[in-house]
Structures are given as structure tokens and as C-alpha cells.
Design a protein around this motif. Structure first.
Motif, mmCIF file in Angstrom:
data_model
loop_
_atom_site.group_PDB
_atom_site.id
_atom_site.type_symbol
_atom_site.label_atom_id
_atom_site.label_comp_id
_atom_site.label_asym_id
_atom_site.label_seq_id
_atom_site.Cartn_x
_atom_site.Cartn_y
_atom_site.Cartn_z
ATOM 1 N N GLU A 64 0.847 -1.188 -0.059
ATOM 2 C CA GLU A 64 -0.025 -0.040 0.092
ATOM 3 C C GLU A 64 0.905 1.241 0.043
ATOM 4 O OE1 GLU A 64 -3.233 -0.328 -0.347
ATOM 5 O OE2 GLU A 64 -3.049 -2.358 -0.140
ATOM 6 N N ALA A 65 0.285 2.246 -0.605
ATOM 7 C CA ALA A 65 1.290 3.548 -0.674
ATOM 8 C C ALA A 65 1.217 4.234 0.714
ATOM 9 C CB ALA A 65 0.761 4.716 -1.761
ATOM 10 N N SER A 66 2.426 4.589 1.262
ATOM 11 C CA SER A 66 2.366 5.091 2.301
ATOM 12 C C SER A 66 1.997 6.650 2.349
ATOM 13 C CB SER A 66 3.831 5.225 2.775
ATOM 14 O OG SER A 66 4.271 4.049 3.210
ATOM 15 N N ASP A 67 1.494 7.197 3.283
ATOM 16 C CA ASP A 67 1.009 8.748 3.125
ATOM 17 C C ASP A 67 1.939 9.506 3.435
ATOM 18 O OD1 ASP A 67 -0.391 11.088 3.342
ATOM 19 O OD2 ASP A 67 -2.080 10.255 4.073
ATOM 20 N N LEU A 68 2.820 10.079 2.607
ATOM 21 C CA LEU A 68 4.156 10.933 2.876
ATOM 22 C C LEU A 68 3.448 12.277 3.548
ATOM 23 C CD1 LEU A 68 6.265 10.673 -0.062
ATOM 24 C CD2 LEU A 68 5.937 9.381 1.628
ATOM 25 N N ARG A 69 2.258 12.721 3.259
ATOM 26 C CA ARG A 69 1.875 13.922 3.714
ATOM 27 C C ARG A 69 1.450 13.809 5.143
ATOM 28 N NH1 ARG A 69 -3.598 14.891 0.705
ATOM 29 N NH2 ARG A 69 -3.508 12.642 1.075
ATOM 30 N N ARG A 70 1.445 12.507 5.876
ATOM 31 C CA ARG A 70 1.227 12.269 7.189
ATOM 32 C C ARG A 70 2.429 11.865 7.779
ATOM 33 N NH1 ARG A 70 -5.025 9.523 8.039
ATOM 34 N NH2 ARG A 70 -5.927 11.241 7.000
ATOM 35 N N ARG A 71 3.637 11.993 7.029
ATOM 36 C CA ARG A 71 4.782 11.588 7.441
ATOM 37 C C ARG A 71 4.970 10.104 8.017
ATOM 38 N NH1 ARG A 71 5.116 16.078 5.794
ATOM 39 N NH2 ARG A 71 6.332 17.754 6.459
ATOM 40 N N GLU A 72 4.286 9.205 7.130
ATOM 41 C CA GLU A 72 4.444 7.997 7.352
ATOM 42 C C GLU A 72 5.798 7.286 6.682
ATOM 43 O OE1 GLU A 72 -0.223 6.648 7.206
ATOM 44 O OE2 GLU A 72 1.084 5.852 5.498
ATOM 45 N N ALA A 73 6.319 8.092 6.061
ATOM 46 C CA ALA A 73 7.596 7.837 5.460
ATOM 47 C C ALA A 73 7.888 9.085 4.708
ATOM 48 C CB ALA A 73 7.575 6.795 4.163
ATOM 49 N N ASP A 74 9.489 9.144 4.631
ATOM 50 C CA ASP A 74 10.051 10.477 4.011
ATOM 51 C C ASP A 74 10.340 10.279 2.452
ATOM 52 O OD1 ASP A 74 10.698 11.552 6.552
ATOM 53 O OD2 ASP A 74 12.316 10.364 6.847
ATOM 54 N N ILE A 75 10.639 9.074 1.947
ATOM 55 C CA ILE A 75 10.697 8.991 0.820
ATOM 56 C C ILE A 75 9.907 7.673 0.318
ATOM 57 C CG2 ILE A 75 12.480 8.489 -1.320
ATOM 58 C CD1 ILE A 75 14.476 9.807 0.460
ATOM 59 N N ALA A 76 9.230 7.518 -0.805
ATOM 60 C CA ALA A 76 8.316 6.402 -1.310
ATOM 61 C C ALA A 76 8.998 6.024 -2.716
ATOM 62 C CB ALA A 76 7.187 6.539 -1.065
ATOM 63 N N ILE A 77 9.203 4.589 -2.884
ATOM 64 C CA ILE A 77 9.278 4.179 -4.041
ATOM 65 C C ILE A 77 7.888 3.565 -4.501
ATOM 66 C CG2 ILE A 77 10.541 2.490 -5.759
ATOM 67 C CD1 ILE A 77 12.517 2.406 -3.344
ATOM 68 N N ARG A 78 7.414 4.236 -5.793
ATOM 69 C CA ARG A 78 5.991 3.860 -6.211
ATOM 70 C C ARG A 78 5.839 3.528 -7.685
ATOM 71 N NH1 ARG A 78 2.467 8.765 -3.276
ATOM 72 N NH2 ARG A 78 2.633 8.040 -1.258
ATOM 73 N N SER A 79 4.918 2.753 -8.013
ATOM 74 C CA SER A 79 4.587 2.435 -9.463
ATOM 75 C C SER A 79 3.718 3.416 -10.177
ATOM 76 C CB SER A 79 4.270 1.180 -9.660
ATOM 77 O OG SER A 79 2.791 0.944 -8.779
ATOM 78 N N PHE A 80 3.363 4.363 -9.522
ATOM 79 C CA PHE A 80 2.603 5.603 -10.061
ATOM 80 C C PHE A 80 2.745 6.915 -9.679
ATOM 81 C CE2 PHE A 80 1.031 4.429 -5.775
ATOM 82 C CZ PHE A 80 0.627 5.582 -5.425
ATOM 83 N N GLN A 81 2.232 7.840 -10.546
ATOM 84 C CA GLN A 81 2.966 9.271 -10.183
ATOM 85 C C GLN A 81 1.984 9.627 -9.489
ATOM 86 O OE1 GLN A 81 2.303 11.684 -13.964
ATOM 87 N NE2 GLN A 81 3.601 13.092 -12.815
ATOM 88 N N PRO A 82 2.342 10.451 -8.282
ATOM 89 C CA PRO A 82 1.380 11.161 -7.251
ATOM 90 C C PRO A 82 0.507 12.194 -7.927
ATOM 91 C CG PRO A 82 3.553 11.551 -6.831
ATOM 92 C CD PRO A 82 3.661 10.743 -8.070
ATOM 93 N N THR A 83 -0.436 12.553 -7.428
ATOM 94 C CA THR A 83 -1.440 13.834 -7.924
ATOM 95 C C THR A 83 -1.232 14.653 -6.864
ATOM 96 O OG1 THR A 83 -3.417 12.679 -7.059
ATOM 97 C CG2 THR A 83 -2.742 12.388 -9.288
ATOM 98 N N GLN A 84 -0.980 14.550 -5.675
ATOM 99 C CA GLN A 84 -0.955 15.526 -4.521
ATOM 100 C C GLN A 84 0.195 16.564 -4.933
ATOM 101 O OE1 GLN A 84 -0.614 12.297 -3.771
ATOM 102 N NE2 GLN A 84 -1.560 11.459 -2.146
ATOM 103 N N PRO A 85 -0.409 17.870 -5.034
ATOM 104 C CA PRO A 85 0.552 19.231 -5.337
ATOM 105 C C PRO A 85 1.640 19.174 -4.229
ATOM 106 C CG PRO A 85 -1.574 19.995 -4.305
ATOM 107 C CD PRO A 85 -1.801 18.431 -4.240
ATOM 108 N N ASN A 86 1.649 18.799 -2.986
ATOM 109 C CA ASN A 86 2.861 19.199 -2.207
ATOM 110 C C ASN A 86 3.568 18.202 -2.069
ATOM 111 O OD1 ASN A 86 0.959 17.384 -1.057
ATOM 112 N ND2 ASN A 86 1.078 18.001 1.102
ATOM 113 N N LEU A 87 3.826 17.123 -3.032
ATOM 114 C CA LEU A 87 4.743 15.919 -3.189
ATOM 115 C C LEU A 87 5.700 16.214 -4.586
ATOM 116 C CD1 LEU A 87 2.411 12.962 -2.493
ATOM 117 C CD2 LEU A 87 3.947 14.012 -0.947
ATOM 118 N N ILE A 88 6.918 16.043 -4.229
ATOM 119 C CA ILE A 88 7.935 16.103 -5.221
ATOM 120 C C ILE A 88 8.084 14.689 -6.022
ATOM 121 C CG2 ILE A 88 10.332 16.812 -5.821
ATOM 122 C CD1 ILE A 88 10.096 18.940 -3.799
ATOM 123 N N ALA A 89 7.902 14.396 -7.178
ATOM 124 C CA ALA A 89 8.024 13.275 -7.741
ATOM 125 C C ALA A 89 9.091 13.300 -9.015
ATOM 126 C CB ALA A 89 6.862 12.617 -8.338
#
Length: 292
Positions: free
Chosen positions: A131-156
Motif C-alpha cells: 500500500e502507498a504510504s501517506d507522505l503527507r502524514r509523515r508515514e515515510a520520508d521517501i517512497a518508491i512507487r509504481s504510479f505518479q502522485p497527484t498531490q500538489p505538495n509532493l515532489i516526484a
């Protein structure tokens, strides 16, 4: 030089926080004061930096062009402060990485070894989840994902596209007659994730006539899928860079195009991208993952 760094800092923090109220709390100033600093910078530069989006703010194209330059100024200011106070330039602290089972098992060990070798002051925590960790809630600092995030406050940053193939042991493919992918596959077993039609549809799209009857083994745990395939129990869907490097298996249908292409993205919270240790780990991850 008349450029006002306080105004630039107000712009940077507002961009990272996404609203004047959040930025004012982060900077310890009143919202009206912060708003005046941002407005003064816009007037000084002759550009509009933000536009309202509901209760928050989004960067205009001009703001996007300028924010990385201001972020660089912030990092330079941090380095200046450290040098002036005689503090060590070593990177210390913890960085949490979120990764899937496959990434964590096959791709991260060598990368973490390099991080620990080059930056011994950085401690690494790994959250392994499908499952994708919620970076906005600080569940992780960096995530390796198989999809492009849509949240504007994330850098990908997109690292690459990963071809996905079908793998099995040579012995298993001989037992089922080494069929072509467009042949009768009634007697061929595949190892699946669930009972939905998603994988069946992908294989059908690739020109293979399979049904749910071709999936006698179902398991969401990809490492078990891999182990079952290596035991000769059927065909498994796996990334090319890992499957091609495993001597116990081969591509089930040599010459076949990938059944699917999965993008790989590296994602970080915008605010954390100004952290030197997070940026260092982010850059090393991007470099090493891009080599595969």
C-alpha cells in the motif's frame, strides 16, 4: 544587491506548506505579515507567484520556475550558517523509505549498503508495504512507487519504465510442451494475485488465451509467488531486471514483448526536499534505481 532574503524565505515556506496559515505557523509570524512579504516579493519581481485553490495556494508557472532557485538559496543559507558556527558538515539523522516487497527485497539492499558506506551518520528505516504510504502524514520520508502522485505538495521524479515478463523454470515449460504464447494454454498454470480479472485481461491483451482456470494458485505475497515459480509450480509475472537475473528460471515465452510496463517513481514531500539528509538519500536512490 537589494534582494530581500526574508521575502524569498516567506515565498519558499509558503510554497512548501501550501497555504499562508500553515507557512505563518512554520515561520512563527502572523499571517498578515507573511502575506505582505509574499506580496512585496511579487511586486519587486513583477510576477504573480501564487493563485488560490480552495483554501490553499498553488504555484503559478512563474512561481514554479522560481521556487527551485529559492530552495537552493535556502540550502546555501543553511550551509553558510553551519560554516559560520563551525558545525560539522556530516549528514546525520534518520530517513524512512517506503517500498514494495519486491523493491525492498531485490533492489534496496545494495542501495542501503552504499548509503551506509558513504553516509554513516544517516540511519535508514524501511517500511515494506504493498500500500502507498501517506507522505503527507509523515508515514515515510521517501517512497518508491509504481504510479505518479497527484498531490500538489509532493515532489516526484520518474526513474524508469520497468518491463514485466512471464517467468517459469525450464523444467516446467518442458512439462507443458513449451507452447507459444498464442497456442492452447489450457494445461498451463499461472500464479496469480487475486481472483479479479485484471491479470487475465492483461494477458489476454498480450495475445494469450487464458481464463481464471489457469490460476490454481493465488497469493498476494510476491516473494512467495517467486518461490513457487522457482519450485516449478507455474508461470509468474515478474520484473525483467529481477527475472532475467535469476538462474533457476527463464522467460516462459522467449521473444514475447513485455505483458505490461510499470513506471517507477521516487516521491518525497516538498518540505522534506530541503532537508540535506533526505535529499542525499533521495539522490542516491534515484541514481542506483536508474542503473537497473
Amino acid at each position: 544587491m537589494t534582494f530581500d532574503w526574508n521575502r524569498a524565505r516567506a515565498f519558499l515556506v509558503t510554497a512548501e506548506e501550501g497555504s499562508l496559515s500553515a507557512a505563518s505557523r512554520a515561520l512563527g509570524m502572523t499571517q498578515p505579515t507573511l502575506g505582505r512579504q509574499v506580496a512585496a516579493l511579487e511586486e519587486e519581481l513583477g510576477v504573480v507567484l501564487f493563485e488560490r485553490a480552495g483554501r490553499g495556494l498553488t504555484l503559478t508557472p512563474s512561481g514554479l520556475d522560481l521556487v527551485d532557485h529559492v530552495r537552493g538559496m535556502g540550502e546555501a543559507a543553511t550551509r553558510f550558517s553551519l560554516a559560520a558556527s563551525g558545525q560539522s558538515q556530516s549528514l546525520e539523522g534518520s530517513v524512512c523509505i517506503s517500498a514494495s516487497e519486491v523493491d525492498a527485497t531485490f533492489r534496496l539492499p545494495g542501495i542501503i549498503a552504499r548509503i551506509r558506506r558513504e553516509e554513516p551518520g544517516i540511519e535508514i528505516e524501511v517500511v515494506v508495504s504493498q500500500e502507498a504510504s501517506d507522505l503527507r502524514r509523515r508515514e515515510a520520508d521517501i517512497a518508491i512507487r509504481s504510479f505518479q502522485p497527484t498531490q500538489p505538495n509532493l515532489i516526484a521524479r520518474k526513474i524508469r519504465d520497468i518491463p514485466i515478463h512471464l517467468y517459469a523454470t525450464p523444467d516446467y515449460m518442458e512439462r507443458v510442451g513449451n507452447p507459444a504464447p498464442d497456442a492452447d494454454l489450457t494445461a498451463v498454470d499461472f500464479i496469480g494475485f487475486d481472483r479479479t480479472d485484471m491479470v487475465v485481461a492483461a494477458l489476454n491483451q498480450a495475445g494469450m488465451n487464458v481464463t481464471q482456470d489457469n490460476f490454481p494458485i493465488i497469493c498476494k505475497f510476491q516473494l512467495l509467488q517467486w518461490g513457487l515459480a522457482r519450485q516449478g509450480l507455474g508461470i509468474v509475472i515478474f520484473p525483467e531486471d529481477i527475472g532475467d537475473g535469476e538462474p533457476l528460471v527463464r522467460r516462459a515465452f522467449p521473444g514475447q514483448e513485455p505483458v505490461i510496463i510499470i513506471p517507477q517513481w521516487l516521491v518525497c514531500h516538498r518540505e522534506l526536499n530541503t532537508s540535506r539528509r533526505v535529499r542525499r538519500v533521495f539522490d542516491l536512490l534515484a541514481e542506483e534505481l536508474g542503473k537497473a
